[in-house]
Motif scaffolding. Structure first.
Motif, PDB file in Angstrom:
ATOM      1  N   MET A  37     -96.540 -40.617   0.432  1.00  0.00           N
ATOM      2  CA  MET A  37     -97.450 -41.604   1.014  1.00  0.00           C
ATOM      3  C   MET A  37     -96.724 -42.937   1.099  1.00  0.00           C
ATOM      4  N   GLY A  38     -97.206 -43.801   1.953  1.00  0.00           N
ATOM      5  CA  GLY A  38     -96.629 -45.133   2.061  1.00  0.00           C
ATOM      6  C   GLY A  38     -95.632 -45.229   3.196  1.00  0.00           C
ATOM      7  N   TRP A  39     -94.742 -46.183   3.059  1.00  0.00           N
ATOM      8  CA  TRP A  39     -93.773 -46.476   4.101  1.00  0.00           C
ATOM      9  C   TRP A  39     -92.601 -45.528   3.942  1.00  0.00           C
ATOM     10  N   GLY A  40     -92.542 -44.465   4.742  1.00  0.00           N
ATOM     11  CA  GLY A  40     -91.507 -43.446   4.628  1.00  0.00           C
ATOM     12  C   GLY A  40     -90.381 -43.672   5.615  1.00  0.00           C
ATOM     13  N   SER A  41     -89.563 -44.663   5.378  1.00  0.00           N
ATOM     14  CA  SER A  41     -88.513 -45.028   6.324  1.00  0.00           C
ATOM     15  C   SER A  41     -87.161 -44.401   6.012  1.00  0.00           C
ATOM     16  N   TRP A  42     -87.069 -43.633   4.946  1.00  0.00           N
ATOM     17  CA  TRP A  42     -85.782 -43.098   4.521  1.00  0.00           C
ATOM     18  C   TRP A  42     -85.133 -42.255   5.627  1.00  0.00           C
ATOM     19  N   ASN A  43     -85.921 -41.490   6.360  1.00  0.00           N
ATOM     20  CA  ASN A  43     -85.359 -40.641   7.410  1.00  0.00           C
ATOM     21  C   ASN A  43     -84.684 -41.454   8.504  1.00  0.00           C
TER      22      ASN A  43
END
Length: 70
Positions: A37-43
């Protein structure tokens, strides 16, 4: 004969659905206790995220009015 086809289809479906649970080494991967959940910017950013990237994303969230939605 129809029952055999159903069993084969069920086995094939179970096999396909279990693929993501194993790594390429054959070891079982741990499952998360909860969904991400949340800001999943890793990708997108990986280890290359900068302060400017974070500020730009935050500004866009405010511009789109998403800050008011929680």
């Amino acid at each position: 004969m129809h029952r055999v086809t159903q069993l084969l289809a069920a086995f094939a479906m179970a096999s396909v659905l279990s693929l993501p649970l194993f790594s390429q080494t054959g070891k079982e991967l741990p499952l998360a206790a909860t969904p991400p959940m949340g800001w999943g910017s890793w990708n997108h950013y990986g280890k290359r995220v900068t302060e400017a990237d974070v500020k730009e994303n935050g500004d866009m969230l405010v511009k789109l009015g998403l800050d008011k939605l929680g």
